[in-house]
Enzyme design. Structure first.
Site, mmCIF file in Angstrom:
data_model
loop_
_atom_site.group_PDB
_atom_site.id
_atom_site.type_symbol
_atom_site.label_atom_id
_atom_site.label_comp_id
_atom_site.label_asym_id
_atom_site.label_seq_id
_atom_site.Cartn_x
_atom_site.Cartn_y
_atom_site.Cartn_z
ATOM 1 C CG LEU A 46 -4.911 37.714 59.965
ATOM 2 C CD1 LEU A 46 -5.640 37.396 58.697
ATOM 3 C CD2 LEU A 46 -3.786 36.793 60.499
ATOM 4 N NE ARG A 58 -11.123 37.445 57.974
ATOM 5 C CZ ARG A 58 -11.715 38.880 57.654
ATOM 6 N NH1 ARG A 58 -11.023 39.800 57.115
ATOM 7 N NH2 ARG A 58 -12.957 39.000 57.481
ATOM 8 C CG ASP A 102 -8.837 39.279 61.494
ATOM 9 O OD1 ASP A 102 -8.603 40.288 62.070
ATOM 10 O OD2 ASP A 102 -7.818 38.222 61.509
ATOM 11 C CD GLU A 149 -16.140 45.642 52.666
ATOM 12 O OE1 GLU A 149 -15.010 45.890 53.092
ATOM 13 O OE2 GLU A 149 -16.876 46.443 51.934
ATOM 14 C CG ASP A 150 -12.976 41.364 54.306
ATOM 15 O OD1 ASP A 150 -13.109 41.895 53.428
ATOM 16 O OD2 ASP A 150 -12.191 41.454 55.394
ATOM 17 C CG HIS A 162 -9.043 43.814 51.546
ATOM 18 N ND1 HIS A 162 -9.199 43.673 52.823
ATOM 19 C CD2 HIS A 162 -9.074 42.396 51.116
ATOM 20 C CE1 HIS A 162 -9.117 42.407 53.189
ATOM 21 N NE2 HIS A 162 -9.289 41.521 52.139
ATOM 22 C CB CYS A 167 -13.406 45.853 56.926
ATOM 23 S SG CYS A 167 -12.225 46.739 56.117
HETATM 24 C C1 CIR Z 1 -7.545 41.050 57.871
HETATM 25 O O1 CIR Z 1 -6.326 41.126 57.661
HETATM 26 O O2 CIR Z 1 -8.228 40.069 57.322
HETATM 27 C C2 CIR Z 1 -8.291 42.018 58.840
HETATM 28 N N1 CIR Z 1 -7.455 42.026 60.036
HETATM 29 C C3 CIR Z 1 -8.655 43.148 58.183
HETATM 30 C C4 CIR Z 1 -9.740 42.885 57.266
HETATM 31 C C5 CIR Z 1 -9.988 44.294 56.675
HETATM 32 N N2 CIR Z 1 -11.038 44.096 55.847
HETATM 33 C C6 CIR Z 1 -11.129 44.790 54.736
HETATM 34 O O3 CIR Z 1 -10.470 45.585 54.154
HETATM 35 N N3 CIR Z 1 -12.333 44.678 53.824
#
Ligand code: CIR
Length: 255
Positions: free
Chosen positions: A20, A87, A62, A67-68, A163, A250
């Site tokens: 993404l 995700r 992704d 971290e997410d 975020h 992340c």
């Molecule tokens: C997303 O859009 O989910 C990923 N491309 C990037 C996630 C970045 N994560 C974060 O800032 N903790």
């Protein structure tokens, strides 16, 4: 002050190039991303962490932004419920590895959504950003679980960034790196704010690890400010992850 001893990362998959992205920053170069990821792991090790490296998961472009999918605290782990459709399936694969480290594992359920890039830990308090990925129900479920362990949480409305930690990083000792919309929010005025100029906003996603700060390579003003605040710096080039709106925080779970 927190001290971290471990980190979990996930090697980027070849499908990373389909990750993404909110803007047209270009497609990441997979080989370069792999090299940068290896350097990132070395940086974590240089800060004293024992790093668990999970294998690439081609089904989830992704998934290297590990971290997410979980919030890890000193006494419990909470598996999130990502707000991004593509995700959501990432959480299945994190359960097993977390059970090696935690006995108390919780989950956020629909209709609650939350991605832990929206959560910033400050001691036993957790700031939770309400974003396109994290909704109020998800944040409330998270706070309910944290309160079982004597912790607290509060909500922050996000306006522009993906975020919460896209524009904020807590460096302990009441020092807060902040950029853009976060500079003027009442909730953060009692911190010593290390202001990052909009032109170097990407560097506001840096990470404190045991009194060192890992920052992205190529942001000289931000670097100078963080050095002047008394920190040892480790620089890592993460240009390929930036193309997908991913920053240093992340790419790992630190606990
Ligand atoms: C997303 O859009 O989910 C990923 N491309 C990037 C996630 C970045 N994560 C974060 O800032 N903790």
């Amino acid at each position: 002050m927190n001290k971290f001893t471990k980190a979990i990362v996930r090697t980027p998959s070849k499908s990373l190039i389909k990750g993404l992205s909110s803007a047209n920053h270009g497609i990441p170069n997979y080989e370069l991303a792999l090299k940068q990821h290896t350097e990132y792991i070395k940086a974590l090790i240089s800060c004293g962490l024992e790093v668990t490296v999970l294998p690439p998961d081609e089904n989830f472009p992704d998934s290297t932004f590990v971290e997410d999918v979980a919030l890890l605290t000193d006494n419990c782990a909470i598996i999130t419920n990502p707000g991004a459709e593509s995700r959501k399936g990432e959480i299945a694969a994190i359960d097993e590895v977390l059970s090696k480290f935690y006995r108390n594992i919780y989950r956020i359920d629909d209709p609650g959504t939350i991605e832990a890039g929206d959560i910033m830990m400050v001691g036993s308090h957790f700031y939770i950003g309400l974003s396109e990925r994290t909704n109020e129900e998800g944040a409330k479920q998270m706070i309910y679980i944290l309160e079982k362990y004597g912790k607290t949480g509060s909500l922050i409305n996000l306006e522009k960034v993906l975020h919460l930690k896209t524009g904020l990083a807590y460096l302990e000792n009441n020092n807060l790196v902040a950029c853009g919309e976060f500079l003027i929010k009442d909730e953060f005025q009692s911190f010593n704010i290390i202001e990052i100029d909009e032109s170097e906003s990407y560097a506001s996603n840096c990470i404190w690890v045991n009194n060192k700060v890992i920052i992205p390579l190529g942001y000289p003003e931000a670097k100078e400010k963080i050095v002047n605040a008394g920190y040892d710096i480790v620089e890592v080039d993460v240009s390929e992850f930036k193309k997908l709106d991913g920053g240093l925080s992340c790419l790992s779970l630190r606990f």
